[in-house]
Each structure stands twice: as C-alpha cells, then as structure tokens.
Design a protein around this motif. Structure first.
Motif, PDB file in Angstrom:
ATOM      1  N   CYS A   1       0.865  -1.204  -0.010  1.00 56.62           N
ATOM      2  CA  CYS A   1       0.028   0.091  -0.009  1.00 56.62           C
ATOM      3  C   CYS A   1       0.788   1.289   0.167  1.00 56.62           C
ATOM      4  CB  CYS A   1      -1.038  -0.009   1.203  1.00 56.62           C
ATOM      5  SG  CYS A   1      -1.935   1.566   1.468  1.00 56.62           S
ATOM      6  N   LYS A   2       0.452   2.170  -0.846  1.00 59.28           N
ATOM      7  CA  LYS A   2       1.330   3.451  -0.990  1.00 59.28           C
ATOM      8  C   LYS A   2       1.526   4.248   0.184  1.00 59.28           C
ATOM      9  CE  LYS A   2       2.017   7.043  -4.398  1.00 59.28           C
ATOM     10  NZ  LYS A   2       1.327   7.778  -5.430  1.00 59.28           N
ATOM     11  N   VAL A   3       0.448   4.267   1.087  1.00 64.52           N
ATOM     12  CA  VAL A   3       0.332   5.317   2.276  1.00 64.52           C
ATOM     13  C   VAL A   3       0.525   4.335   3.533  1.00 64.52           C
ATOM     14  CG1 VAL A   3      -0.833   6.949   1.171  1.00 64.52           C
ATOM     15  CG2 VAL A   3      -2.074   5.241   2.422  1.00 64.52           C
ATOM     16  N   PHE A   4       0.776   2.920   3.494  1.00 69.87           N
ATOM     17  CA  PHE A   4       0.763   2.175   4.857  1.00 69.87           C
ATOM     18  C   PHE A   4       1.984   2.489   5.460  1.00 69.87           C
ATOM     19  CE2 PHE A   4       1.197  -2.064   6.706  1.00 69.87           C
ATOM     20  CZ  PHE A   4       0.453  -1.783   7.794  1.00 69.87           C
ATOM     21  N   ALA A   5       3.174   2.112   5.070  1.00 64.93           N
ATOM     22  CA  ALA A   5       4.577   1.989   5.453  1.00 64.93           C
ATOM     23  C   ALA A   5       5.269   2.957   4.985  1.00 64.93           C
ATOM     24  CB  ALA A   5       4.997   0.904   5.620  1.00 64.93           C
ATOM     25  N   ASP A   6       4.712   4.027   4.152  1.00 66.04           N
ATOM     26  CA  ASP A   6       6.109   4.976   3.430  1.00 66.04           C
ATOM     27  C   ASP A   6       6.869   5.966   4.505  1.00 66.04           C
ATOM     28  OD1 ASP A   6       3.545   6.272   4.323  1.00 66.04           O
ATOM     29  OD2 ASP A   6       3.448   7.752   2.833  1.00 66.04           O
ATOM     30  N   GLU A   7       6.026   6.343   5.660  1.00 63.54           N
ATOM     31  CA  GLU A   7       6.838   7.040   6.766  1.00 63.54           C
ATOM     32  C   GLU A   7       8.032   6.211   7.400  1.00 63.54           C
ATOM     33  OE1 GLU A   7       7.145   9.957   6.674  1.00 63.54           O
ATOM     34  OE2 GLU A   7       5.664  10.956   5.595  1.00 63.54           O
ATOM     35  N   PHE A   8       7.622   4.997   7.547  1.00 56.30           N
ATOM     36  CA  PHE A   8       8.286   3.814   8.453  1.00 56.30           C
ATOM     37  C   PHE A   8       9.648   3.424   7.580  1.00 56.30           C
ATOM     38  CE2 PHE A   8       8.716  -0.276  10.129  1.00 56.30           C
ATOM     39  CZ  PHE A   8       9.580  -0.054  11.388  1.00 56.30           C
ATOM     40  N   MET A   9       9.120   3.115   6.374  1.00 51.68           N
ATOM     41  CA  MET A   9      10.435   3.127   5.359  1.00 51.68           C
ATOM     42  C   MET A   9      11.462   4.118   5.241  1.00 51.68           C
ATOM     43  SD  MET A   9       8.681   0.587   2.358  1.00 51.68           S
ATOM     44  CE  MET A   9       7.964   1.977   1.531  1.00 51.68           C
ATOM     45  N   LYS A  10      11.195   5.417   5.460  1.00 53.79           N
ATOM     46  CA  LYS A  10      12.082   6.453   5.733  1.00 53.79           C
ATOM     47  C   LYS A  10      12.871   6.297   6.923  1.00 53.79           C
ATOM     48  CE  LYS A  10       9.019   9.436   2.939  1.00 53.79           C
ATOM     49  NZ  LYS A  10       8.119  10.694   3.125  1.00 53.79           N
ATOM     50  N   THR A  11      12.038   5.934   7.955  1.00 55.77           N
ATOM     51  CA  THR A  11      12.567   5.702   9.290  1.00 55.77           C
ATOM     52  C   THR A  11      13.754   4.775   9.155  1.00 55.77           C
ATOM     53  OG1 THR A  11      10.814   6.766  10.456  1.00 55.77           O
ATOM     54  CG2 THR A  11      12.388   5.534  11.551  1.00 55.77           C
ATOM     55  N   LEU A  12      13.397   3.580   8.486  1.00 56.85           N
ATOM     56  CA  LEU A  12      14.172   2.449   8.356  1.00 56.85           C
ATOM     57  C   LEU A  12      15.467   2.868   7.726  1.00 56.85           C
ATOM     58  CD1 LEU A  12      11.757  -0.278   7.762  1.00 56.85           C
ATOM     59  CD2 LEU A  12      13.145   0.121   9.936  1.00 56.85           C
ATOM     60  N   GLN A  13      15.489   3.519   6.765  1.00 56.12           N
ATOM     61  CA  GLN A  13      16.605   4.109   5.974  1.00 56.12           C
ATOM     62  C   GLN A  13      17.463   4.734   6.832  1.00 56.12           C
ATOM     63  OE1 GLN A  13      16.295   6.983   2.468  1.00 56.12           O
ATOM     64  NE2 GLN A  13      17.595   5.367   1.270  1.00 56.12           N
ATOM     65  N   GLU A  14      16.787   5.857   7.763  1.00 54.62           N
ATOM     66  CA  GLU A  14      17.654   6.756   8.642  1.00 54.62           C
ATOM     67  C   GLU A  14      18.187   6.106   9.624  1.00 54.62           C
ATOM     68  OE1 GLU A  14      14.771   9.471   9.935  1.00 54.62           O
ATOM     69  OE2 GLU A  14      14.262  10.484   7.796  1.00 54.62           O
TER      70      GLU A  14
ATOM     71  N   GLY B   1     -11.790   4.787  -2.280  1.00 55.99           N
ATOM     72  CA  GLY B   1     -11.189   3.858  -1.553  1.00 55.99           C
ATOM     73  C   GLY B   1      -9.927   4.593  -0.541  1.00 55.99           C
ATOM     74  N   GLY B   2      -9.031   3.961  -0.144  1.00 51.81           N
ATOM     75  CA  GLY B   2      -7.974   4.901   0.526  1.00 51.81           C
ATOM     76  C   GLY B   2      -7.251   5.480  -0.449  1.00 51.81           C
ATOM     77  N   THR B   3      -6.349   6.218  -0.074  1.00 53.64           N
ATOM     78  CA  THR B   3      -5.461   7.074  -1.008  1.00 53.64           C
ATOM     79  C   THR B   3      -4.642   6.139  -2.177  1.00 53.64           C
ATOM     80  OG1 THR B   3      -5.227   8.699   0.540  1.00 53.64           O
ATOM     81  CG2 THR B   3      -3.817   8.856  -1.092  1.00 53.64           C
TER      82      THR B   3
END
Length: 481
Positions: free
Chosen positions: A259-272, A338-340
């Motif tokens: 899902c495009k908006v499910f873990a997008d922010e978390f994946m950025k955190t994982l990279q950081e 639907g969702g975004t």
C-alpha cells in the motif's frame, strides 16, 4: 540533523484533507501551491487513526491488544476482525480464533479520577489469561484528554511482569484528521520498543514487504511470487506476522510496501536508522502500476535486467486475457472510492479495460497524489475529485449526479443507489499483481452484467438524505479554501 517524524501527517506541508474540484483544477492549483487546507462546516463521520493503529497489528501472533478507551472506540475493529478470521481460513488454520482485544472501558468516573487503575487491571488480565509475548496499549481521545501517562504506566508494568514487552501506541484520534497517521503511530512504537535502533547482520536478499489488513492471502502469495522471481525472500509484515518476523526488519537489504500510504513514513525511518533502502512507488493494481511497483523494488535490489524479462513474459501471458475483459467493459463510466493508495491505483487500472473515470474519492491529497493526478489527467479528462475522509453525504450526491455505470471501492452507499459495485478494499479475494488484475476485471464485468441485487436493494432502501440535497453542490460545506 534530521528532525524525527512526529507521526502526525499534517506536520508535513502540502497534505490536504478537505477539498473538492475537477482533476485539472487540482493539478493546476496544487502545482501553484494554491491548494490550501480547508475544513468542513458539516461532517458526517471520520475514520479515526486509533482504528488504523489497531488494524495494523491485530493479526500479530502471541499478542494482546488493549484499547485504553470507552467501549465504542473499538466498534470499527469489526472489519479487521473479519479480515483476520477469513485470513486464517485461507491460510489453512483449522481452529479459527478472534484477536485478543481488551477494552479498559473508560467512563465518566475515569474522566474525573483517571484511568490508570483500569489500565493496570487490563494488563494483569492479559498476562493471566493469555501469557502473550507482546502487549500493545492503544491511547484514545478519552485517555489523551484525561492525561493518563501510558508510557510511564507501561514501563512500570513491564518491570512488574518480569521485563515483558508492553508497548504504548499514541494514536489519540484528535491528533490527526489523516487516518493513515494511525499506521505511523504503530510503526513508531515498534521501532522504539522492539527494534530499538539495534543493527543486526544483514540477510542476503531479505526484503521487508509491508502489508495492511486489507490485503488478501491470494495477493500476499502473488507479491511473494513476484519477489521470488527476482531472487528476493519476502519478510511479510505486520499482517499475519510475529515478534520474530518484526525483529528481522533491520536485517533486510531493502523495503517495499504493497500500500502506497501504509508504511511510507516508516520505510524512511528504517533508512535513517538502519541504512535500509526502500522503494516507494504505487499500489500494484493494474498493468501499469504492477509494472511500476515491480521495477521500483527491482531497481533497489539491482535486478533491473531480470525484471524486464519477467515483465515481458507476464505481459505476453495476461494481455490476451485483458483484451477479452476489455470487450466487456470498454466505454463504461466509473466512480472510485478507497484509501489514497487504492483509489489512484484503481483509477489507473480501469484504463487497462478501456473504462472512463468520472469521479474519484480519496481521504487525503499530497505530492504522491499529485503525481498520480498528472498521470490520470493524460487519460481521463476533468473527472471529479473529492478529498474526503468518510463523508458519505458528499459521495451519494456526486454518484447521484454523475450516474456512473459502475462503482469501484467501498460499496455500501453506492449499492443503495442501485449502481453495480465492486469492492476494492477486499481482503478476501485477489486484486493485486498480474493475476489479481484478471480477477478484478472479471469481477467488475460480472457485476455490470448482473446488477439485479443492487437494483432490488435500491427499490427497498431509502438513504437518509432529503431529495433537495441531491440538487445542492456536493462541496457546499467545504469552507476556508
């Protein structure tokens, strides 16, 4: 120095929650920076971020979920509970069970004297009844307003119960009108209390595949199949996951989300925090989006050449079948809700079948949505866009005016208008990848050829709106634009 993400999606500029206009105007105004945050002088319902936080993790093994709230706050979890039960059946589980949910049942007395004791008693019951590996404590509007310090309480209880992992999740509903913030709250808590920024040895070809509760088992298998073709092992999380799989997150060589908006922010955190690169593209619904999603993760893994060969083979296999479906759907007018991620993905999907988009509803609008609108405006001209988090009164107004041949999305309200409907948030059947595309196309065509149930439903059910409302501007209650 990078500023840690707060978990509130409105904290980042350019995210719009309330708006309505034509797609060309959206593209134009957002590009100019003139699409301003508005509000509604009247609103009918709003999806709460607490529900998304709970649904995000509800299928984790050996876990108990404590909602520090009044009873009504867990009412909407029924959809996630249903998905969890159906998912067990699809995965061959014989003894199907419900998730372990405990509600602290905050009441008027709790508001005056605090709810700490109720939370402590709930954790005690969770340990005695289930002896879980994980206990998640979800904040609510009520506990947030009371001011219960769930962080301190959970820390105290962890020590009391021998170092057991008790995780507070700050998903108070009033913090954000963007319900996807609930996903972020859950992932922030996982990072802080389970992963703890501890780096682990990398496992070759391991890919974090983040999936929400509305992804079917058939879709899971399709995504895992596609990743395996480029030599990747999927760590499918957090749906039907476990503490052990969660702990493997830092060992991955890459991350991607269905899902495009499910873990997008978390994946950025994982990279950081862990140096894990990620692919953030689109939800893989339809040929164009499936190709784009596949190429995105292949690029991160350095498998561009391999993926092009696979895509070519898949196209050869499915394009004749898509052509047959197109014969049944060409020229049909469709409204999508639907969702975004799913709304825009489904809007690209219908081009595979030669359908015409007349309206689209999405909970939020941001830079990602703008990219999708730019693409869609090259295919469908001047369709209506309603940025609305569960405002059915606007939806029925638009559907009544536009009179689409088909409705794709959450079907309840459109079905009562007699419109043929197809559920796109269907966690029970395939909708994604190359195989999901074929199933979804045939399902839409079948609904159009046999609309009898919806027509009979419309003749027996009256929606709770006056006839005069259908003559009004659907966006009349959006103010402050």
């Amino acid at each position: 120095m990078a500023v840690q993400y707060s978990g509130v999606r409105e904290s980042k500029p350019g995210r719009i929650n309330d708006a309505g206009n034509t797609s060309t105007e959206f593209e134009k105004q957002f590009a100019k920076g003139c699409l301003k945050r508005a509000d509604r002088s009247f609103a009918q319902g709003l999806q709460c971020q607490q529900i998304n936080s709970m649904a995000c993790l509800m299928s984790l093994e050996d876990s108990v979920f404590i909602s520090h709230s009044p009873q009504g706050c867990v009412g909407c979890t029924i959809m996630a509970v249903d998905m969890f039960r159906v998912g067990q059946a699809h995965r061959g589980v014989k003894n199907i069970q419900n998730p372990r949910i405990i509600v602290t049942n905050l009441d008027q007395k709790s508001v005056v004297f605090g709810g700490e004791q109720k939370l402590r008693e709930s954790v005690q019951k969770a340990v005695e009844r289930y002896n879980p590996k994980l206990i998640f404590v979800y904040a609510s509007c009520a506990s947030g307003i009371i001011g219960d310090d769930i962080d301190a309480i959970c820390e105290s209880l962890s020590e009391e119960y021998g170092g057991r992992t008790i995780i507070p999740i700050h998903c108070e509903g009033f913090k954000s009108k963007v319900c996807a913030s609930g996903f972020d709250a859950a992932f922030l808590a996982i990072n802080k209390y389970i992963l703890k920024k501890e780096k682990k040895p990398t496992v070759k070809n391991l890919v974090n595949l983040f999936a929400p509760t509305t992804v079917s088992y058939a879709d899971q298998k399709e995504m895992e199949r596609m990743l395996s073709l480029i030599g990747a092992e999927a760590n499918y999380i957090p749906f039907y996951s476990s503490l052990e799989k969660i702990q493997r997150i830092p060992q991955a060589v890459a991350s991607t989300s269905i899902c495009k908006v499910f873990a997008d922010e978390f994946m950025k955190t994982l990279q950081e925090d862990y140096g894990i690169p990620y692919s953030h593209t689109v939800m893989p619904i339809g040929i164009r989006n499936t190709d784009k999603w596949y190429r995105g993760i292949a690029k991160v893994l350095g498998k561009e050449a391999e993926v092009e060969e696979i895509i070519s083979r898949e196209h050869t296999r499915i394009e004749p079948l898509v052509a047959k479906i197109r014969e049944r759907l060409e020229g049909k007018r469709v409204f999508i809700c639907g969702g975004t991620g799913r709304s825009f993905a489904a809007a690209a999907l219908i081009d595979d079948f030669g359908m015409k988009l007349v309206g689209l509803e999405t909970p939020t609008y941001d830079d990602d949505a703008q990219t999708d609108i730019e693409y869609l405006n090259g295919i469908h001209k001047d369709f209506i866009v309603d940025v609305a988090n569960m405002q059915p009164f606007e939806q029925v107004n638009l559907v009544k005016k536009l009179q689409p041949d088909a409705f794709i999305g959450v079907p309840e309200w459109a079905a009562k208008l007699g419109i043929p409907t197809t559920h796109v948030l269907d966690g029970k059947r395939p909708t994604m990848g190359y195989d999901g595309l074929l199933y979804l196309g045939n399902k839409i065509a079948d609904q159009l050829s046999n609309p009898g149930f919806n027509k009979k439903l419309a003749s027996h059910v009256k929606l709770p709106y006056k006839d005069s409302w259908y003559e009004e501007d659907a966006f009349k209650y959006i103010v402050g634009v």
